[in-house]
Design an enzyme around this catalytic site. Structure first.
Site, mmCIF file in Angstrom:
data_model
loop_
_atom_site.group_PDB
_atom_site.id
_atom_site.type_symbol
_atom_site.label_atom_id
_atom_site.label_comp_id
_atom_site.label_asym_id
_atom_site.label_seq_id
_atom_site.Cartn_x
_atom_site.Cartn_y
_atom_site.Cartn_z
ATOM 1 C CB SER A 171 3.923 5.113 5.142
ATOM 2 O OG SER A 171 2.876 5.824 4.536
ATOM 3 C CG ASP B 186 0.743 0.934 -0.766
ATOM 4 O OD1 ASP B 186 -0.228 1.663 -0.458
ATOM 5 O OD2 ASP B 186 1.925 1.203 -0.465
ATOM 6 C CG HIS C 56 0.672 1.546 3.075
ATOM 7 N ND1 HIS C 56 1.290 2.201 2.033
ATOM 8 C CD2 HIS C 56 0.822 2.349 4.151
ATOM 9 C CE1 HIS C 56 1.775 3.357 2.467
ATOM 10 N NE2 HIS C 56 1.511 3.465 3.747
#
Ligand SMILES: *[C@@H]1O[C@H](CO)[C@@H](O)[C@H](O)[C@H]1NC(C)=O
Ligand SMILES: *[C@@H]1O[C@H](CO)[C@@H](O)[C@H](O)[C@H]1NC(C)=O
Ligand SMILES: *[C@@H]1O[C@H](CO)[C@@H](O)[C@H](O)[C@H]1NC(C)=O
Ligand SMILES: *[C@@H]1O[C@H](CO)[C@@H](O)[C@H](O)[C@H]1NC(C)=O
Ligand SMILES: *[C@@H]1O[C@H](CO)[C@@H](O)[C@H](O)[C@H]1NC(C)=O
Ligand SMILES: *[C@@H]1O[C@H](CO)[C@@H](O)[C@H](O)[C@H]1NC(C)=O
Length: 500
Positions: free
Chosen positions: A177, A443, A468
């Site tokens: 991320s 994602d 994710h």
């Protein structure tokens, strides 16, 4: 007796405050990289202690000598000081750095294989790493990705000395991320300090209007069935119809278990926008976390795209809006919330709290600051014909920036800030080597990533059907062949970089 009741009420309120966190702006409670499950075939060191590193407050002002204590973690159980093996660095992000990464997650296998020293540096302003006495807007000016990268560079330099590492020691950065972006940018800005980077689910392009977030959510639901998407869209439209009259509004209170009757919010368009956004965020959360092998509560892990879509296409539950309500019920339970609290002012009040003790928001104020001053990433919906309608456009998010941090954080400011970020790091045109970008097709964040290999020196791996940061967690029996192959490819790349 009265005292007892008061005490009980007080502790009850405390519990509620701690758990009332919601998924917002594509960010999960405590940060987007979750806690990995412990490795099945390995003894796990549960008691990795906190270590503290004396860090500069402002790396870009030589006359400012203020310092603070930054939390980091290490595990040297695989490291052989005689061979001076590589160093693997997990980059902390928009939440407390989870101690579980020091003994869990997919990188452990590679660490063992290469005899790597494992380190994790918590991101400034998150978790226990508090550079300033509070989080006033004035104090938050030292919260930038550039300062965070300089923290990492300073830390690497100091650890090279502390561990007497050989001058050609190879550091490999890992991140998922936002920390995945930092991993790529660290290699870009400080190539002499970091030899390679695994950049997973990383948003590399800053963008104010991130409408593609919910576009991917829609596509991910469509992979289950078009009926699922149609039901969500119809349900959202029904909300609009129900809002129009008294009977309808009373129905909405019940269907969504609202904490405050929607009648009271009719004159408050920001409440209504927040309400619509929260309905959409329910789906953002489910899609983004779908099937990730992370340590979440069983109830949470069980709510997958399949589960919500089964509800959405089930006509016996009632009309589509009732099915949206049923999904909302499920998520309220996993968050231990009694009702859906969509009040804008209440949310803003909490985000205005400058105290480090404000557990309720666990990093939300800080992350919001970074969105308002660096990245945008606003998960908007502004088109009536889109799945979640037109009630939370860019202006809704910019209003939040202004209400939380002050009127100068307006549209022009944010546009300029986002351009500046892309100028600093290059967006999709970033030129680096020894970086691998890894994304999953379901994602939503992949929409801001490099998902096709544009440069052989920095390849991209795109995994069908994963969510994710899934590649970073430990392998699970349920992994697809593509996910397994992706992890193998990353391991091979790490091995090849270490030979360079
Ligand atoms: C998840 O973490 C909790 C502690 O936070 C621990 O007690 C539990 O055993 C973990 N569960 C799994 C499946 O790893
Ligand atoms: C240096 O490393 C050791 C662990 O080997 C650690 O205990 C110590 O705190 C480190 N020093 C600094 C300044 O981080
Ligand atoms: C979650 O799923 C597992 C396995 O499918 C099941 O055993 C468990 O009862 C479920 N838990 C909840 C809370 O639904
Ligand atoms: C549809 O919902 C009803 C009522 O909740 C439930 O009894 C039924 O099992 C569901 N059907 C399917 C196919 O999931
Ligand atoms: C901020 O949060 C802390 C901790 O939850 C709380 O004690 C304090 O009253 C809050 N401050 C304001 C101004 O709401
Ligand atoms: C809204 O979305 C539809 C379908 O994607 C598109 O055709 C239309 O141009 C969009 N309208 C606006 C104002 O962006």
């Amino acid at each position: 007796m009265k005292l007892l009741v008061l005490l009980m009420t007080a502790s009850f309120v405390l519990v509620e405050v701690n758990l009332s966190e919601i998924f917002r702006n594509g960010r999960t409670l405590g940060g987007n990289v979750g806690v990995p499950k412990p490795d099945k075939h390995r003894e796990n060191v549960a008691d990795v202690p906190d270590e503290w590193f004396t860090q500069k407050l402002d790396h870009f002002n030589p006359t400012d000598e203020r310092t603070w204590q930054q939390r980091y973690l290490f595990n040297d159980q695989y490291f052989d000081p005689n061979t001076g093996g590589p160093v693997f660095l997990m980059i902390g992000g928009e939440g407390e750095a989870p101690v579980e990464w020091m003994t869990g997650g997919n990188w452990i296998d590679d660490a063992e294989k290469h005899g790597a020293l494992l380190l994790q540096l918590e991101h400034r302003y998150y978790g226990k790493s508090h550079p300033t006495e509070d989080m006033s807007t004035e104090n938050l000016k030292y919260l930038t990705s550039q300062q965070a990268l300089a923290d990492l560079a300073t830390f690497i330099t100091a650890m090279n000395k502390n561990y007497s590492l050989p001058s050609d020691v190879k550091w490999i950065a890992f991140g998922g991320s936002y920390p995945g972006s930092l991993a790529a940018w660290l290699r870009f800005k400080y190539p002499h300090l970091v030899h390679g980077a695994v950049s997973s689910s990383s948003p590399l392009l800053a963008k104010v209007d991130f409408s593609n977030y919910f576009k991917v959510v829609r596509e991910s639901l469509a992979a289950y069935s078009d009926d699922c998407v149609a039901s969500v869209q119809q349900g959202v439209r029904e909300i609009g119809t129900l809002l129009k009259d008294e009977v309808g509004r009373k129905n909405l209170n019940k269907i969504f278990n609202l904490c405050t009757p929607i009648q009271e919010s009719l004159e408050k368009p920001l409440d209504i926008s927040n309400f619509y956004e929260m309905i959409a965020d329910n789906f953002g959360e489910v899609v983004q976390e779908n099937g990730a092998n992370r340590n979440s509560s069983q109830a949470n892990a069980n709510i997958t795209i399949d589960v919500v879509c089964e509800i959405l296409v089930n006509q016996t539950i009632g009309s589509p809006v009732n099915r949206l309500g049923k999904v909302n019920d499920l998520l309220l339970v996993t968050r231990d919330e009694k009702c859906m609290d969509y009040q804008y002012e209440k949310m803003i009040d909490s985000l205005r709290n400058v105290s480090w003790d404000n557990e309720e928001d666990e990093g939300d104020r800080q992350w919001m600051y970074q969105l308002c001053t660096e990245f945008g990433f606003f998960t908007t919906s502004s088109n009536e014909s889109h799945i979640f309608g037109d009630k939370f456009p860019t202006s809704f998010f910019i209003q939040q920036c202004k209400d939380i941090f002050g009127d100068s954080y307006d549209e022009d400011f944010i546009d300029g800030a986002v351009d500046h970020t892309n100028m600093l790091y290059g967006g999709f045109d970033i030129e680096v080597s020894n970086v691998v970008y890894v994304y999953g097709s379901i994602d939503p964040w992949h929409a801001l990533g490099i998902t096709k290999t544009l440069d052989k020196k920095a390849p991209a791996i795109y995994i069908e059907g994963t969510a994710h940061c899934v590649d970073l967690y430990s392998p699970a029996d349920t992994d697809s062949a593509q996910l397994t192959a992706a992890r193998q490819k990353v391991s091979q790349l790490i091995e090849s970089w270490l030979k360079l």
